[in-house]
Design a protein around this motif. Sequence first.
Motif, PDB file in Angstrom:
ATOM      1  N   ALA A   1      -3.847  14.438   2.874  1.00 53.57           N
ATOM      2  CA  ALA A   1      -3.290  14.572   1.582  1.00 53.57           C
ATOM      3  C   ALA A   1      -2.425  13.655   1.277  1.00 53.57           C
ATOM      4  O   ALA A   1      -1.161  13.820   0.962  1.00 53.57           O
ATOM      5  CB  ALA A   1      -2.708  15.923   1.496  1.00 53.57           C
ATOM      6  N   PRO A   2      -2.964  12.346   1.178  1.00 50.10           N
ATOM      7  CA  PRO A   2      -1.949  11.192   0.883  1.00 50.10           C
ATOM      8  C   PRO A   2      -1.117  11.281  -0.491  1.00 50.10           C
ATOM      9  O   PRO A   2       0.011  10.797  -0.355  1.00 50.10           O
ATOM     10  CB  PRO A   2      -2.640  10.091   1.135  1.00 50.10           C
TER      11      PRO A   2
ATOM     12  N   HIS B   1       0.812  -1.275  -0.056  1.00 50.20           N
ATOM     13  CA  HIS B   1       0.040   0.018   0.047  1.00 50.20           C
ATOM     14  C   HIS B   1       0.887   1.435   0.096  1.00 50.20           C
ATOM     15  O   HIS B   1       0.320   2.263   0.506  1.00 50.20           O
ATOM     16  CB  HIS B   1      -1.215  -0.114   1.259  1.00 50.20           C
ATOM     17  N   GLU B   2       2.025   1.222  -0.556  1.00 47.45           N
ATOM     18  CA  GLU B   2       2.728   2.468  -0.782  1.00 47.45           C
ATOM     19  C   GLU B   2       2.731   2.774  -2.149  1.00 47.45           C
ATOM     20  O   GLU B   2       2.485   2.072  -3.203  1.00 47.45           O
ATOM     21  CB  GLU B   2       4.314   2.232  -0.292  1.00 47.45           C
TER      22      GLU B   2
ATOM     23  N   GLY C   1       4.879   7.471  -0.863  1.00 48.92           N
ATOM     24  CA  GLY C   1       3.833   7.781   0.140  1.00 48.92           C
ATOM     25  C   GLY C   1       3.100   6.539   0.383  1.00 48.92           C
ATOM     26  O   GLY C   1       3.506   5.545  -0.204  1.00 48.92           O
ATOM     27  N   ILE C   2       1.723   6.668   1.193  1.00 52.25           N
ATOM     28  CA  ILE C   2       0.995   5.612   1.240  1.00 52.25           C
ATOM     29  C   ILE C   2      -0.320   5.951   0.673  1.00 52.25           C
ATOM     30  O   ILE C   2      -0.419   7.250   0.790  1.00 52.25           O
ATOM     31  CB  ILE C   2       0.859   5.232   2.827  1.00 52.25           C
TER      32      ILE C   2
ATOM     33  N   ALA D   1      -4.151   4.965   4.365  1.00 52.27           N
ATOM     34  CA  ALA D   1      -4.432   6.026   5.286  1.00 52.27           C
ATOM     35  C   ALA D   1      -5.626   5.882   5.986  1.00 52.27           C
ATOM     36  O   ALA D   1      -5.788   5.957   7.189  1.00 52.27           O
ATOM     37  CB  ALA D   1      -4.305   7.235   4.733  1.00 52.27           C
ATOM     38  N   ASN D   2      -6.540   5.284   5.296  1.00 53.18           N
ATOM     39  CA  ASN D   2      -8.024   5.167   5.892  1.00 53.18           C
ATOM     40  C   ASN D   2      -8.184   4.061   6.922  1.00 53.18           C
ATOM     41  O   ASN D   2      -8.737   3.918   7.876  1.00 53.18           O
ATOM     42  CB  ASN D   2      -9.073   5.037   4.864  1.00 53.18           C
ATOM     43  N   ALA D   3      -7.138   2.885   6.345  1.00 52.39           N
ATOM     44  CA  ALA D   3      -7.343   1.717   7.193  1.00 52.39           C
ATOM     45  C   ALA D   3      -6.293   2.000   8.616  1.00 52.39           C
ATOM     46  O   ALA D   3      -6.851   1.406   9.766  1.00 52.39           O
ATOM     47  CB  ALA D   3      -6.515   0.567   6.547  1.00 52.39           C
TER      48      ALA D   3
END
Length: 126
Positions: free
Chosen positions: A94-95, A13-14, A27-28, A33-35
Motif C-alpha cells: 500500500a505505497p 522516487h518519493e 512515502g515512496i 517499491a517494486n524496484a
Amino acid sequence: MSNPQQLRYSKEHEWLAVAEDGIATVGITEFAANALGDVVYAQLPEVGDTVTAGETCGELESTKSVSDLYAPVTGEVTEANQDVVDDPSLVNTAPFEGGWLFKVRVTGEPDDLLSADEYDALSAGN
C-alpha cells in the motif's frame, strides 16, 4: 502503474501530499517499491528531526538491497509511521495509503518536484 494526480514526486522516487495545514505526508512510489522488492526493514526519521530536501533521512532494506530514503522537502518531522516500522511490507502492498513513511511540517519545498505525468515519464525511462 498509475500515480495519484494530486501528489508531487521527487526524482528520487518519493511522493509528497501537502495538507492545508502545511504538514506533508511522504512515502515512496509504487515504482520504487517494486524496484526494491520485498521491504523487510524501515529506518525512518524521528519526530522532531529536521530533514532537508534532497538529503538522506532514513533507509529501506529489502530482500534485494538497502536504499537510502531522501527527503523531498525541508522541515521538521511531526510523525513517523510506526505501522511501517512494525510491518515494512506495507511499503510494497500500500505505497500510497498505509505504507506512507513520515509526516513533516514543510518549511521549504524545492522547485523541481514533479507532477504525476512528469513522474510517469521519468519512471518510464528507468
